[in-house]
Design an enzyme around this catalytic site. Sequence first.
Site, PDB file in Angstrom:
ATOM      1  N   GLU A  59       0.866  -1.169   0.000  1.00  0.00           N
ATOM      2  CA  GLU A  59       0.000   0.000   0.000  1.00  0.00           C
ATOM      3  C   GLU A  59       0.908   1.226   0.000  1.00  0.00           C
ATOM      4  O   GLU A  59       1.816   1.322   0.842  1.00  0.00           O
ATOM      5  CB  GLU A  59      -0.872  -0.002   1.262  1.00  0.00           C
ATOM      6  CG  GLU A  59      -1.821   1.163   1.252  1.00  0.00           C
ATOM      7  CD  GLU A  59      -2.777   1.206   2.435  1.00  0.00           C
ATOM      8  OE1 GLU A  59      -2.770   0.297   3.278  1.00  0.00           O
ATOM      9  OE2 GLU A  59      -3.534   2.188   2.494  1.00  0.00           O
ATOM     10  N   ARG A 294       5.427 -13.377   9.391  1.00  0.00           N
ATOM     11  CA  ARG A 294       6.109 -12.117   9.113  1.00  0.00           C
ATOM     12  C   ARG A 294       7.417 -12.048   9.884  1.00  0.00           C
ATOM     13  O   ARG A 294       7.602 -12.730  10.885  1.00  0.00           O
ATOM     14  CB  ARG A 294       5.207 -10.927   9.396  1.00  0.00           C
ATOM     15  CG  ARG A 294       4.686 -10.801  10.794  1.00  0.00           C
ATOM     16  CD  ARG A 294       3.529  -9.805  10.856  1.00  0.00           C
ATOM     17  NE  ARG A 294       3.947  -8.452  10.590  1.00  0.00           N
ATOM     18  CZ  ARG A 294       3.376  -7.667   9.676  1.00  0.00           C
ATOM     19  NH1 ARG A 294       2.380  -8.100   8.946  1.00  0.00           N
ATOM     20  NH2 ARG A 294       3.797  -6.441   9.497  1.00  0.00           N
ATOM     21  N   LYS A 304       4.129   0.918   9.451  1.00  0.00           N
ATOM     22  CA  LYS A 304       4.317   2.166   8.716  1.00  0.00           C
ATOM     23  C   LYS A 304       3.736   3.355   9.486  1.00  0.00           C
ATOM     24  O   LYS A 304       4.259   4.458   9.416  1.00  0.00           O
ATOM     25  CB  LYS A 304       3.683   2.067   7.328  1.00  0.00           C
ATOM     26  CG  LYS A 304       4.604   1.352   6.341  1.00  0.00           C
ATOM     27  CD  LYS A 304       4.005   1.302   4.951  1.00  0.00           C
ATOM     28  CE  LYS A 304       3.084   0.131   4.821  1.00  0.00           C
ATOM     29  NZ  LYS A 304       2.606  -0.098   3.461  1.00  0.00           N
TER      30      LYS A 304
HETATM   31  P1  ATP Z   1       2.303  -1.960   7.752  1.00  0.00           P
HETATM   32  O1  ATP Z   1       1.506  -2.523   8.871  1.00  0.00           O
HETATM   33  O2  ATP Z   1       3.693  -1.596   8.130  1.00  0.00           O
HETATM   34  O3  ATP Z   1       1.599  -0.880   7.001  1.00  0.00           O
HETATM   35  P2  ATP Z   1       1.507  -3.777   5.781  1.00  0.00           P
HETATM   36  O4  ATP Z   1       1.601  -5.245   5.885  1.00  0.00           O
HETATM   37  O5  ATP Z   1       0.172  -3.170   5.935  1.00  0.00           O
HETATM   38  O6  ATP Z   1       2.562  -3.160   6.775  1.00  0.00           O
HETATM   39  P3  ATP Z   1       1.683  -3.516   2.994  1.00  0.00           P
HETATM   40  O7  ATP Z   1       2.186  -2.382   2.218  1.00  0.00           O
HETATM   41  O8  ATP Z   1       0.248  -3.825   2.952  1.00  0.00           O
HETATM   42  O9  ATP Z   1       2.153  -3.240   4.473  1.00  0.00           O
HETATM   43  O10 ATP Z   1       2.556  -4.810   2.726  1.00  0.00           O
HETATM   44  C1  ATP Z   1       2.925  -5.277   1.465  1.00  0.00           C
HETATM   45  C2  ATP Z   1       3.328  -6.717   1.584  1.00  0.00           C
HETATM   46  O11 ATP Z   1       4.452  -6.848   2.442  1.00  0.00           O
HETATM   47  C3  ATP Z   1       2.218  -7.562   2.161  1.00  0.00           C
HETATM   48  O12 ATP Z   1       2.068  -8.715   1.358  1.00  0.00           O
HETATM   49  C4  ATP Z   1       2.697  -7.897   3.534  1.00  0.00           C
HETATM   50  O13 ATP Z   1       2.240  -9.144   3.948  1.00  0.00           O
HETATM   51  C5  ATP Z   1       4.223  -7.875   3.393  1.00  0.00           C
HETATM   52  N1  ATP Z   1       4.843  -7.537   4.659  1.00  0.00           N
HETATM   53  C6  ATP Z   1       4.660  -6.418   5.387  1.00  0.00           C
HETATM   54  N2  ATP Z   1       5.346  -6.487   6.538  1.00  0.00           N
HETATM   55  C7  ATP Z   1       5.997  -7.670   6.550  1.00  0.00           C
HETATM   56  C8  ATP Z   1       6.863  -8.338   7.469  1.00  0.00           C
HETATM   57  N3  ATP Z   1       7.206  -7.778   8.619  1.00  0.00           N
HETATM   58  N4  ATP Z   1       7.337  -9.562   7.127  1.00  0.00           N
HETATM   59  C9  ATP Z   1       7.004 -10.115   5.964  1.00  0.00           C
HETATM   60  N5  ATP Z   1       6.183  -9.562   5.066  1.00  0.00           N
HETATM   61  C10 ATP Z   1       5.674  -8.356   5.341  1.00  0.00           C
HETATM   62 MG    MG Z   2      -1.415  -2.835   4.759  1.00  0.00          MG
END
Ligand code: ATP
Ligand code: MG
Length: 585
Positions: A59, A294, A304
Amino acid sequence: MTSESQSAPVSNFIRTIIDNDLAAGRHAGKRWAGQPGPARIQQAGEPDTARIRTRFPPEPNGYLHIGHAKSICLNFGLAQDYQGACHLRFDDTNPEKEEDAYVKAIIDIVQWLGFDWRNNGEENCYYASDYFAFMYEFAESFVEAGFAYVDEQSPDQIRETRGTLTEQGTNSPWRDRPTHESLQRLREMRDGQHPNGSMALRAKIDMASPNINMRDPVLYRIRHAPHHRTGNTWCIYPMYSWAHPVEDALETITHSLCTLEFEDQRPFYDWILERLTELGHFLEPLPRQYEFSRLNLSHVVTSKRRLKLLVDEGHVSGWDDPRMPTLAGLRKRGYTPQAIKLFCSRLGVSKAAQNVPYSDLEQALRDDLDPRANRTVAVLDPIKLVLTNYPEGQTEPCQAPHHPHDPERGQRNFPLTRELWIERDDFREDPPKRYFRLFPGNTVRLKYGYIIRCTGFNKDDQGNITEVHAEYLPDTKSGTPGASSVKVRGTITWVSAAHAVPATVRLYDRLFNQPHPDAGDANFLDAINPDSVQTVQAWLEPGTHAAPETTWQFERLGYFVADRDESTPEQPVINRITTLRDVWI
Ligand code: ATP
Ligand code: MG
């Protein structure tokens, strides 16, 4: 190259799934029209030449962090290994939080890591917002088929009637309203006739389902807000649980890999795609979702939202501050793409909780840079050393290898003179036990130079040592027959005071004092280390050319990089990436 990067990839449960799918020919008949789209578009396409399709779907509401690197390496890595394609997809369905600047930063950093979304001339970089028209079309068709209805309860009422893990939910009074009424309301929602929160489109599944995600989840909500790409075209936006499976299916993704929190969403993911396929919008074989754990790295926060707070409140200089766990921050700090990929390959992929000490990331950096980075000398906390028996004005060349294990890189040359800079810590007036460096009466080797004997020192009025004195022992120069004639237990590094290159060096420490700054109810801001950076004026070996992003091992001190934005060869600005040994106790 390390042995790991040369050897075959280590297997994991996702590879096993892909191997089995390929062996069974599960995707053999899949068509791909060269662009995302529903059945009517894909039907006209050729059989897909990509053996698998994966996607990395960030995102664009912030910069990517080290956790994302795990997902990037997994998705792009699988596509590479299996002659597939990996799509970069911006999951931009929340208008308020998303920005073009984040899109650009994400593109930059995925490219920097060395991954490519182009495949056979296809540019597989997509935006969920480009699918809003398809998503809306499917929503109408869902209503018409009786799979969805417009609920006029408030968001609070919807939440309250969802039930709990132990209690089933209750049906909305709008659940059984006539189809044409839901359809009319949905169109009014789209046309901007209703305020935020006044109604929502919900799937009609089962309010008694043991899986809360199956209790008539919301598919569309009203949000009167401009979108970074679609502007004011839409005032209804799809929810993740509706958008994500549809995005995957439009792109004919074969293996949709996500983190474990989405495990409970999988029945809904499958339900939606099966219904949309029955309605003729998609073709078999459908994408399938698989979940992995994760990455949780110690001593950092990776949400984020929290990273944005650190930036917005000025705790760091920006998203790419070298103390940030963002990939842009790690890059500015001096991490290489290879080090990050090595770290990710060592992590592996499984469903087991993955709490990883920060020192593992640093070790990957050392293992990557040790064979690659040239050696040089720097003095970070200088004190003057005067060789009292060395003639004033005399200079004498000394030599050292650029890399101790790679003689082919040749030698570096630097002068020895009467006045040198050495590390303040390499001299003690009253040495503790087992201190083998300079103290009055002791002998040490000047690395690549002579053996010297400490003869005294000067102090200022406050008692600070201002200058150390020593005599050099002629005939003991490194590389000459007399070098081993005197035994010493300590070796110190030095640079000629008249020739050394001045540099600003930033010594970074951890941003948080706690291994888990956001654990439990803790306010992660309370765990901020107030001394996470120290800037010093240092002296570098003459000839050190600090072009941006040059990395070195400063002998005895650690790995350093010339800052990619601020450094010039004339005015070097250097970041310490990590020390030589682990200090993360
Ligand atoms: P945040 O909570 O930091 O916003 P998010 O998971 O919402 O993180 P996205 O931009 O939606 O962030 O994530 C893009 C991809 O990265 C998703 O498929 C997510 O599962 C993966 N991802 C995010 N954080 C991790 C992590 N700590 N370990 C492995 N994969 C991750
Ligand atoms: Mg997200």
